[in-house]
Design an enzyme around this catalytic site. Structure first.
Site, PDB file in Angstrom:
ATOM      1  N   HIS A  22       0.508  -0.954   0.417  1.00 44.03           N
ATOM      2  CA  HIS A  22      -0.224  -0.041   0.012  1.00 44.03           C
ATOM      3  C   HIS A  22       1.033   1.463  -0.622  1.00 44.03           C
ATOM      4  O   HIS A  22       1.861   1.162   0.754  1.00 44.03           O
ATOM      5  CB  HIS A  22      -1.493   0.064   0.750  1.00 44.03           C
ATOM      6  CG  HIS A  22      -1.725   1.127   1.789  1.00 44.03           C
ATOM      7  ND1 HIS A  22      -2.840   1.372   0.377  1.00 44.03           N
ATOM      8  CD2 HIS A  22      -1.957   3.111   1.714  1.00 44.03           C
ATOM      9  CE1 HIS A  22      -3.627   2.586   1.175  1.00 44.03           C
ATOM     10  NE2 HIS A  22      -2.737   2.753   1.493  1.00 44.03           N
TER      11      HIS A  22
ATOM     12  N   ASP B  45     -14.485   3.923   7.661  1.00 49.56           N
ATOM     13  CA  ASP B  45     -13.478   4.674   7.395  1.00 49.56           C
ATOM     14  C   ASP B  45     -13.802   5.770   6.030  1.00 49.56           C
ATOM     15  O   ASP B  45     -13.906   6.507   5.888  1.00 49.56           O
ATOM     16  CB  ASP B  45     -12.155   3.436   6.953  1.00 49.56           C
ATOM     17  CG  ASP B  45     -11.260   4.952   5.660  1.00 49.56           C
ATOM     18  OD1 ASP B  45     -10.928   5.766   6.625  1.00 49.56           O
ATOM     19  OD2 ASP B  45     -11.329   4.252   4.592  1.00 49.56           O
TER      20      ASP B  45
ATOM     21  N   ARG C 148     -13.616  13.705   6.778  1.00 53.73           N
ATOM     22  CA  ARG C 148     -12.125  14.763   7.026  1.00 53.73           C
ATOM     23  C   ARG C 148     -12.241  14.852   6.137  1.00 53.73           C
ATOM     24  O   ARG C 148     -11.943  16.238   5.880  1.00 53.73           O
ATOM     25  CB  ARG C 148     -11.158  13.284   6.927  1.00 53.73           C
ATOM     26  CG  ARG C 148     -11.622  12.539   8.389  1.00 53.73           C
ATOM     27  CD  ARG C 148     -10.432  11.256   8.945  1.00 53.73           C
ATOM     28  NE  ARG C 148      -9.298  12.065   8.707  1.00 53.73           N
ATOM     29  CZ  ARG C 148      -8.389  10.823   8.179  1.00 53.73           C
ATOM     30  NH1 ARG C 148      -8.714   9.609   7.799  1.00 53.73           N
ATOM     31  NH2 ARG C 148      -6.827  11.222   7.987  1.00 53.73           N
TER      32      ARG C 148
ATOM     33  N   SER D 162      -7.115   4.432   9.166  1.00 57.07           N
ATOM     34  CA  SER D 162      -7.775   4.550   7.928  1.00 57.07           C
ATOM     35  C   SER D 162      -7.394   3.511   6.934  1.00 57.07           C
ATOM     36  O   SER D 162      -7.653   2.894   6.861  1.00 57.07           O
ATOM     37  CB  SER D 162      -7.460   5.965   7.067  1.00 57.07           C
ATOM     38  OG  SER D 162      -8.159   5.894   6.045  1.00 57.07           O
TER      39      SER D 162
ATOM     40  N   LYS E 218      -8.552  -0.568   6.387  1.00 59.70           N
ATOM     41  CA  LYS E 218      -8.485  -1.080   5.051  1.00 59.70           C
ATOM     42  C   LYS E 218      -8.147  -2.343   4.243  1.00 59.70           C
ATOM     43  O   LYS E 218      -8.112  -3.158   4.460  1.00 59.70           O
ATOM     44  CB  LYS E 218      -8.894  -0.636   4.162  1.00 59.70           C
ATOM     45  CG  LYS E 218      -9.549   0.655   3.901  1.00 59.70           C
ATOM     46  CD  LYS E 218      -9.537   1.665   2.624  1.00 59.70           C
ATOM     47  CE  LYS E 218      -9.025   2.573   3.176  1.00 59.70           C
ATOM     48  NZ  LYS E 218      -8.716   4.212   2.782  1.00 59.70           N
TER      49      LYS E 218
HETATM   50  N1  URA Z   1      -5.553   7.246   2.242  1.00 59.01           N
HETATM   51  C1  URA Z   1      -6.443   6.855   3.426  1.00 59.01           C
HETATM   52  O1  URA Z   1      -7.162   5.615   2.769  1.00 59.01           O
HETATM   53  N2  URA Z   1      -6.813   7.479   4.159  1.00 59.01           N
HETATM   54  C2  URA Z   1      -6.026   8.474   5.100  1.00 59.01           C
HETATM   55  O2  URA Z   1      -6.564   8.778   5.915  1.00 59.01           O
HETATM   56  C3  URA Z   1      -4.955   8.839   4.406  1.00 59.01           C
HETATM   57  C4  URA Z   1      -4.887   8.677   3.109  1.00 59.01           C
END
Ligand code: URA
Length: 432
Positions: free
Chosen positions: A82, A161, A168, A183, A187
């Site tokens: 990621h 999220d 946010r 966050s 995931k």
């Molecule tokens: N990427 C994400 O998935 N969440 C965040 O808060 C910032 C970047």
């Protein structure tokens, strides 16, 4: 329990319990806690922070707000990577192909681009026919049969999220380390891999502008992952200039293909080898990082990684001829050069601004749901550390119109040209 008491506790710099965090996230996901109370809590977190324990509870609550993929149907170790979001970041295409070509299962659910950052799904869709939608059963079957799958989110992963991130975004609370960490990790954990390599970007084009804050974010994500028994690595990498030369969907896929042919940009190739080597090592396909790296280089040299990308494209309905003949990609008709106004060394390239120019040409979305144009983008001609003469091209805009004076101006000012030569460092730190 009352939402207002939890907000007050965080406002007063006290620690929240696991039950309080779970109550808040559950209520927000189901709609019994409104946006305005969630906004107040995220702002309190933004200012007062969270302990690592609280961030782990928050991750857990968001992870369990929806489906958690069960990848036990896939044989062997499952790996994932990621990136916290960069410009010109086509790393997943190369890393997935490299690692899977060594028999390691690469099962990845990717996202779309938003704002100045691109998304792997958009890049893949520049290959005609490529489908990003597989059912969970098809996803598992494909990883078992060809070793990899790169798809959009199939299940309802971490819905808390999704809702919270959108909130946010409009309440100026994105740049909070515990909120970003929970966050991303909610995931990643919901996607079910055993081994995870995080590419944490640092610099002007990233959420984290300096090494210290990026280090804190990386450490927190690694610790959260470990507490869920994942094998974690975080690589902190420079985003003080775009990665590679190409920014824009088809242009980036072409650059990824060049890289798998051994002709990729130096920085981009280096990053792909670094991340792939950690995944290979952590999946126990090599005993040392040096051995893992050698294996990855071999998979480029013998074209096995390229063939694996072609297999992926074919399995997901795409035209694999594009992988062997990238000149088939549709590229926009106008190439407009941006030239240097003086002699000197490139000191910095504002990745955020280059990403914004590519987005304004049509390569990205200003808001969710916008249509994108896969054929446009920006190709750098110079990178940080290069010398440029007055009048020499710095970059080329690939566009569907030549009336782009404003973008031209923005692009030219994204380059800093100076007398001293600098030697950029790409891999800043590795954390386990
Ligand atoms: N990427 C994400 O998935 N969440 C965040 O808060 C910032 C970047």
């Amino acid at each position: 329990m009352r939402a207002v008491d939890i907000i007050m506790k965080k406002r007063n710099k006290e620690c929240l319990t696991e039950e309080e965090i779970a109550f808040f996230i559950d209520g927000y996901t189901k709609g019994s806690i409104p946006d305005y109370q969630m906004s107040a809590l995220t702002m309190a977190i933004y200012f007062n922070g969270m302990t690592d324990e609280e961030a782990t509870y928050l991750t857990k609550a968001m992870l369990h707000s929806g489906d958690v993929l069960d990848l036990t149907g896939i044989e062997g170790v499952k790996v994932d990577k990621h990136s916290t979001g960069g410009v010109g970041d086509k790393t997943s295409l190369v890393v997935a192909s490299l690692v899977a070509s060594l028999g390691i299962r690469f099962a990845k659910m990717s996202g779309r681009g938003l704002g100045h950052t691109g998304g792997t799904l958009d890049k893949l869709e520049s290959i005609p026919g490529y489908s990003i939608s597989l059912s969970e059963e098809e996803f598992i079957r494909q990883v078992n049969s060809i070793g990899l799958a790169l798809v959009g989110q199939t299940a309802d992963l971490a819905p808390a999220d999704k809702k919270l991130y959108a909130l946010r975004d409009v309440t100026a609370t994105v740049e909070s380390i515990p909120l970003i960490a929970s966050s991303i990790m909610s995931k990643k954990l919901a996607s079910g891999a055993d081994v995870i390599c995080l590419d944490v970007k640092v610099g002007s084009g990233a959420f984290m502008k300096d090494l210290e804050s990026a280090g804190k974010l990386a450490k927190l994500m690694v610790e959260i992952g470990k507490s869920f028994h994942k094998n974690m690595t975080a690589v902190l990498t420079n985003m003080d200039e775009p990665l590679g030369y190409a920014v824009g969907n088809a242009l980036e896929v072409m650059e990824a293909i060049d890289t798998l042919n051994g002709k990729g940009p130096k920085d981009f190739t280096e990053l792909c080898l670094e991340i792939s080597s950690h995944l290979v090592l952590d999946a126990k396909k090599a005993d040392t990082i040096e051995q893992a790296r050698k294996l990855c280089i071999r998979q480029i040299e013998n074209k096995e990684a390229l063939h694996t990308l072609a297999k992926l494209v074919k399995a997901q309905g795409g035209d694999e001829r594009y992988i062997y003949n990238p000149s088939l990609f549709k590229i926009a008709p106008y190439s407009i050069e941006v030239c240097s106004l003086k002699n000197g060394y490139i000191g910095h390239i504002d990745a955020l601004e280059v990403g914004n120019v590519a987005m304004r040409l049509g390569a990205g979305r200003a808001k969710i749901g916008d249509q994108i144009d896969h054929s446009v983008g920006v190709v750098l001609r110079k990178k940080v550390g290069d010398y440029v003469k007055k009048g020499e091209p710095l970059a080329v805009m690939v566009a569907n119109t030549n009336e782009i004076e404003e973008e031209k101006n923005r692009l030219i000012h994204s380059f800093t040209i100076q007398d001293e030569q600098v030697y950029p460092k790409l891999i800043l730190k590795v954390m386990k």
